[in-house]
Design an enzyme around this catalytic site. Structure first.
Site, PDB file in Angstrom:
ATOM      1  N   PRO A 113       3.921  -1.953  10.702  1.00  0.00           N
ATOM      2  CA  PRO A 113       4.703  -0.955  11.456  1.00  0.00           C
ATOM      3  C   PRO A 113       3.884   0.169  12.074  1.00  0.00           C
ATOM      4  O   PRO A 113       4.392   0.867  12.953  1.00  0.00           O
ATOM      5  CB  PRO A 113       5.660  -0.399  10.394  1.00  0.00           C
ATOM      6  CG  PRO A 113       4.973  -0.639   9.090  1.00  0.00           C
ATOM      7  CD  PRO A 113       4.236  -1.922   9.257  1.00  0.00           C
ATOM      8  N   LYS A 114       2.631   0.334  11.654  1.00  0.00           N
ATOM      9  CA  LYS A 114       1.807   1.404  12.220  1.00  0.00           C
ATOM     10  C   LYS A 114       0.642   0.849  13.038  1.00  0.00           C
ATOM     11  O   LYS A 114      -0.400   1.479  13.180  1.00  0.00           O
ATOM     12  CB  LYS A 114       1.290   2.325  11.113  1.00  0.00           C
ATOM     13  CG  LYS A 114       2.407   3.105  10.430  1.00  0.00           C
ATOM     14  CD  LYS A 114       1.881   4.153   9.481  1.00  0.00           C
ATOM     15  CE  LYS A 114       3.038   4.970   8.897  1.00  0.00           C
ATOM     16  NZ  LYS A 114       2.559   6.039   7.980  1.00  0.00           N
ATOM     17  N   ASN A 115       0.876  -0.317  13.609  1.00  0.00           N
ATOM     18  CA  ASN A 115      -0.142  -0.973  14.416  1.00  0.00           C
ATOM     19  C   ASN A 115       0.166  -0.737  15.897  1.00  0.00           C
ATOM     20  O   ASN A 115       1.206  -1.155  16.399  1.00  0.00           O
ATOM     21  CB  ASN A 115      -0.151  -2.473  14.092  1.00  0.00           C
ATOM     22  CG  ASN A 115      -1.184  -3.236  14.892  1.00  0.00           C
ATOM     23  OD1 ASN A 115      -1.160  -3.256  16.106  1.00  0.00           O
ATOM     24  ND2 ASN A 115      -2.092  -3.885  14.186  1.00  0.00           N
ATOM     25  N   ASP A 146      10.177   4.198   7.171  1.00  0.00           N
ATOM     26  CA  ASP A 146       9.359   5.397   7.395  1.00  0.00           C
ATOM     27  C   ASP A 146       9.966   6.167   8.560  1.00  0.00           C
ATOM     28  O   ASP A 146       9.769   5.823   9.726  1.00  0.00           O
ATOM     29  CB  ASP A 146       7.907   5.002   7.711  1.00  0.00           C
ATOM     30  CG  ASP A 146       7.025   6.210   7.989  1.00  0.00           C
ATOM     31  OD1 ASP A 146       7.508   7.354   7.847  1.00  0.00           O
ATOM     32  OD2 ASP A 146       5.850   6.013   8.362  1.00  0.00           O
TER      33      ASP A 146
END
Length: 391
Positions: A113-115, A146
């Site tokens: 998800p944080k790519n 998040d």
């Protein structure tokens, strides 16, 4: 042949060098130079996949087997932007079903998800489709994991700007802020939505002040809504008289919050040591705005004397018992008052109070930024001093 187990299908992994359908391709090893300083210890499977990926790129092959290869390469390193870019070339060339690609992309986003690369790929595919109907739900799913994921917020705002699907967004932010009032991303998004829908009008300003002040009253030491209020007051355009009234009601509200904090801590201190009240807590309790909501009825600002008497008590309050954000919000309001006042004589007391606030922030309630508040103090003196107002 090495084994690599797929958790979902329990399939045995076969390296590309052992696959008959890839026997026509000569893999290309990574060139680290003759004497690499720090050679990365890639796994054998990783080297196998990327050796064949380099060969495919070198040959310019745009095929289904190459598309499958990019998927394996992404599974091993989802941050490799070259693989994502080449995958898009293949998708476009083969005119693949982009709905299938959205499913693959969602799986990769949920796993990474944080790519940045996977979110960018999603944006390109959605842009090709011209349909952003699934993006709000996707980001909502990510926020459940998040709520402050920068990439998800950026993607959501892109989808809103591109497809104009703003309906329900204010309520969406309100729901998030009820869950976590410290969600600065949600405060930022609320401002984003307002400025691109209704705009910051005096009417919107009034309703947003009510919403934000209620949030602050529940959690005063929360920087995000304080910054939000300042942005609203500074950026609203329209009827100047109505905007100025909002500044005044906010100023009175800040004094009210400060009076409550001083009263609470003064009485608490006296009750703990059993001493009589020699700090004037009774005077604080009688502060004109302590028991009324200036949001509902505004009868004018407290007098200069009342404000001076109250601010004089702040240095006696222990660090941590008064929110620095409250003091900073009050200072913003006082500075605005100074900027709107042309008569030097009328600036004397507000300037004195502003300098006192800077002092208490520098020395006690926000001392980590002592140099900054000393700088602000000097700037205020320089801009607003008069023969009758010296520090």
């Amino acid at each position: 042949m090495a084994e690599k187990i797929d958790d979902s299908q329990d399939e045995v992994w076969m390296r590309y060098k052992d696959r008959k359908e890839w026997s026509d391709v000569v893999p290309i090893k990574q060139n680290d130079g003759p004497t690499p300083v720090v050679k990365i210890a890639y796994s054998a499977d990783f080297e196998d996949v990327y050796d064949y990926f380099r060969a495919v790129v070198a040959a310019g092959e745009l095929s289904m087997r190459a598309l499958t290869l990019t998927e394996d390469a992404i599974q091993m390193n989802a941050a490799n932007y070259t693989v994502w870019q080449y995958r898009r070339r293949i998708l476009e060339h083969l005119k693949c079903d982009l709905q299938d690609e959205l499913l693959f992309c969602r799986e990769m986003i949920e796993a990474n998800p944080k790519n940045y690369q996977v979110w960018h790929h999603r944006r390109v595919i959605v842009g090709w489709l011209g349909d952003g109907s699934k993006e709000l739900q996707l980001t909502k799913i990510i926020f459940a994991q998040d709520a402050k994921n920068y990439h998800a917020w950026e993607h959501r705002q892109w989808a809103l700007r591109t497809f104009g699907c703003y309906e329900g967004e204010l309520q969406f932010t309100a729901d998030l802020l009820r869950e976590d009032a410290r969600n600065n991303s949600a405060w930022n998004h609320r401002y984003f939505v307002l400025t691109r829908t209704s705009g910051l009008t005096p009417e919107v300003l009034q309703s947003e002040l009510v919403f934000t002040q209620e949030a602050i009253e529940k959690l005063v030491d929360n920087e995000s809504p304080w910054a939000y209020i300042k942005g609203l007051l500074m950026d609203t355009s329209g009827d100047e008289e109505e905007i100025e009234k909002s500044w005044c009601t906010t100023t009175a509200w800040c004094w009210n919050l400060l009076a409550k904090a001083v009263s609470k801590n003064t009485m608490s201190s006296n009750s703990n040591d059993g001493s009589p009240d020699d700090n004037g807590s009774d005077d604080v309790c009688n502060f004109p705005y302590i028991n009324e909501s200036s949001r509902n009825a505004f009868n004018g600002l407290p007098t200069d004397t009342e404000c001076s008497n109250l601010i004089d008590k702040v240095p006696s309050i222990a660090k941590g018992c008064i929110s620095p954000h409250l003091l900073i919000g009050l200072l913003d309001c006082i500075v605005h008052q100074l900027e709107k006042t042309e008569d030097p004589a009328r600036k004397e007391t507000p300037l004195k109070i502003a300098l006192q606030v800077c002092d208490t922030l520098a020395k006690q309630h926000d001392c980590i930024r002592v140099r900054y508040w000393n700088y602000v103090r000097r700037q205020l003196q320089h801009e607003h001093r008069s023969s009758s107002a010296s520090a």
